[in-house]
Design a protein around this motif. Structure first.
Motif, mmCIF file in Angstrom:
data_model
loop_
_atom_site.group_PDB
_atom_site.id
_atom_site.type_symbol
_atom_site.label_atom_id
_atom_site.label_comp_id
_atom_site.label_asym_id
_atom_site.label_seq_id
_atom_site.Cartn_x
_atom_site.Cartn_y
_atom_site.Cartn_z
ATOM 1 N N ASP A 165 -8.700 2.794 -2.970
ATOM 2 C CA ASP A 165 -7.689 3.230 -3.930
ATOM 3 C C ASP A 165 -7.564 4.748 -3.951
ATOM 4 O O ASP A 165 -6.461 5.298 -3.972
ATOM 5 N N CYS B 12 -0.744 3.958 -13.912
ATOM 6 C CA CYS B 12 -1.151 4.385 -12.575
ATOM 7 C C CYS B 12 -1.485 5.872 -12.543
ATOM 8 O O CYS B 12 -2.116 6.354 -11.599
ATOM 9 N N ARG C 153 -4.156 6.761 -2.979
ATOM 10 C CA ARG C 153 -3.489 7.601 -3.978
ATOM 11 C C ARG C 153 -3.331 9.032 -3.477
ATOM 12 O O ARG C 153 -2.274 9.643 -3.623
ATOM 13 N N GLN D 150 0.826 -1.199 0.000
ATOM 14 C CA GLN D 150 0.000 0.000 0.000
ATOM 15 C C GLN D 150 0.868 1.260 0.000
ATOM 16 O O GLN D 150 1.872 1.339 0.701
ATOM 17 N N ASN E 158 -1.518 2.416 -6.660
ATOM 18 C CA ASN E 158 -2.800 1.787 -6.975
ATOM 19 C C ASN E 158 -3.350 2.271 -8.306
ATOM 20 O O ASN E 158 -3.230 3.442 -8.669
#
Length: 444
Positions: free
Chosen positions: A231, A293, A235, A201, A223
């Motif tokens: 997510d 991403c 982020r 993570q 993510n």
């Protein structure tokens, strides 16, 4: 009678030639196929061979596991050996699992167990590394490669390249640190950090990065840009937390391994906190690269605005000015527009080509605000009905000359103008070459 000449009596160039020839006959560089003698065998030739030839090779990359930390400490106690180490690969192994669980995500209890293993291993490793001094390390810098996986993550299936595939569990089970239980000391010996294996993570990545005080290079997974709450939160936290990585100059972002379940398309939010913070941080970078991403269209939105390019409601807030990359020398972008989950960014090939066009034009305009840019590569891929189309633009500046090369498409007027204007603004003459092999290449 004269004594037997020692190795040190030979000229430096001769010694290096001998070392090179021996290295080619061993497994030291990992390029040989089939069995080869170990370079370690030559350590017994003489003390000079061991210190000048064998150790710089054998200690260049060190693989360490939690169980081998004690022996690792014993082996690299001397400053001489520490000085030749360039990469430490810390491999954390999670619990094994049965084959019938290959395609199932970890249960809550299993995730908790994986978190415990990783948290304990990193805590021990960091405490060990506090015994290293910055003066002990190589002038080339010391990289930390964190690899976390299970011995069962390797599938019995073989991929197209002939290598083994990983299991569904490995692809879908994410990792995190127990931020309340872990207490990592600050370390000033690592200049590079990379994570591979299970997806870690982003907030856990930041917890590690915050302890690496002299970090210059960061290569991590981010993510995928879905609208799942987890997510989005991860982020945003990652992009915001990067502001504390003040020493990082090289940033490489990768999406996690291919997802096995469809993910809804993300909302178009070019002025979100995520994109705002990513633009802000990228301005301190000398090298910046990302793949799916980050959506390049949204990242470069400040340079896409204009007649027929973006709707009026996409106008930027007054607080968000176009970025200026004073330090950037290298830019590498890879995006996919695939007509299947989880890459549902666009609904048709026409929309995909419009996005590709916008990106290629926007990067050309942004190059005007990259005064030190030496190299840029923009790769955009479109998959429709099983057919993959790829569009690549490469920019190179060397010896006072700039060249743009394109493959897979014919550069249109707007794109040519964007790149030529950016070059002219820097006082550079720009040449544009496009690959004419594609007979049906679209004009973008």
């Amino acid at each position: 009678m004269a004594g037997k000449p020692s190795l040190n009596s030979l000229p430096y160039e001769v010694r290096q030639t001998i070392y090179s020839l021996v290295a080619r006959q061993t497994n030291s560089y990992g390029w040989r196929k089939g069995p080869a003698p170990s370079i370690a065998h030559y350590a017994t030739v003489s003390r000079e061979w061991q210190e000048e030839f064998v150790e710089p090779i054998t200690f260049k990359v060190i693989h360490v596991t939690p169980k081998r930390l004690k022996s690792f400490c014993q082996i690299v106690t001397s400053p001489r050996r520490r000085a030749v180490v360039q990469t430490i690969c810390f491999h954390v192994s999670l619990d094994k699992y049965e084959p019938h669980l290959d395609d199932e995500q970890e249960t809550s209890a299993e995730r908790h167990r994986s978190t415990e293993i990783l948290t304990a291993a990193l805590g021990t490793f960091f405490r060990v590394m506090t015994k290293w001094e910055k003066s002990d390390t190589s002038p080339l810098g010391l990289d930390l490669h964190l690899l976390v996986d299970s011995p069962s993550d390797t599938s019995t299936l073989v991929g197209r390249n002939g290598g083994p595939l990983v299991t569904g569990r490995a692809l879908t089970s994410y990792l995190k640190l127990d931020l309340e239980a872990v207490s990592l000391p600050h370390i000033d010996i690592f200049s590079g950090f990379r994570c591979t294996g299970r997806h870690l993570q982003p907030t856990s990545v930041l917890a590690i990065v915050s302890k690496l005080q002299t970090l210059e290079y960061l290569d991590v997974e981010l993510n995928h840009d879905s609208i799942r709450h987890r997510d989005v939160k991860q982020r945003n936290s990652f992009a915001l937390g990067l502001q504390y990585a003040e020493t990082v100059r090289v940033l490489s972002l990768r999406r996690p391994s291919p997802m096995l379940t469809p993910v809804p398309a993300p909302l178009k939010q070019p002025w979100s906190s995520f994109h705002a913070h990513m633009r802000a941080f990228s301005q301190q970078c000398e090298s910046f690269e990302f793949d799916d991403c980050v959506d390049a269209v949204q990242f470069f939105t400040p340079f896409i605005l204009g007649p027929g390019m973006m709707p009026a409601e996409a106008a930027p807030p007054k607080s968000q000015e176009a970025p200026f990359w004073a330090r950037l020398k290298r830019l590498n972008i890879r995006n996919s527009y695939m007509m299947k989950a989880p890459y549902l960014r666009v609904a048709s090939r026409v929309e995909a080509l419009a996005s590709v066009h916008n990106v290629l034009v926007a990067v050309g305009r942004a190059a005007r605000r990259m005064p030190g840019l030496l190299f840029a590569r923009v790769c955009q891929y479109v998959l429709t009905d099983g057919q993959l189309e790829w569009f690549v633009l490469t920019y190179e500046f060397h010896s006072g000359k700039a060249v743009v090369r394109t493959k897979g498409f014919v550069p249109g007027r707007l794109m040519v103008t964007a790149w030529r204007d950016s070059a002219a603004d820097k006082g550079i003459k720009l040449l544009i070459h496009h690959d004419k092999n594609g007979t049906n290449a679209p004009e973008l």
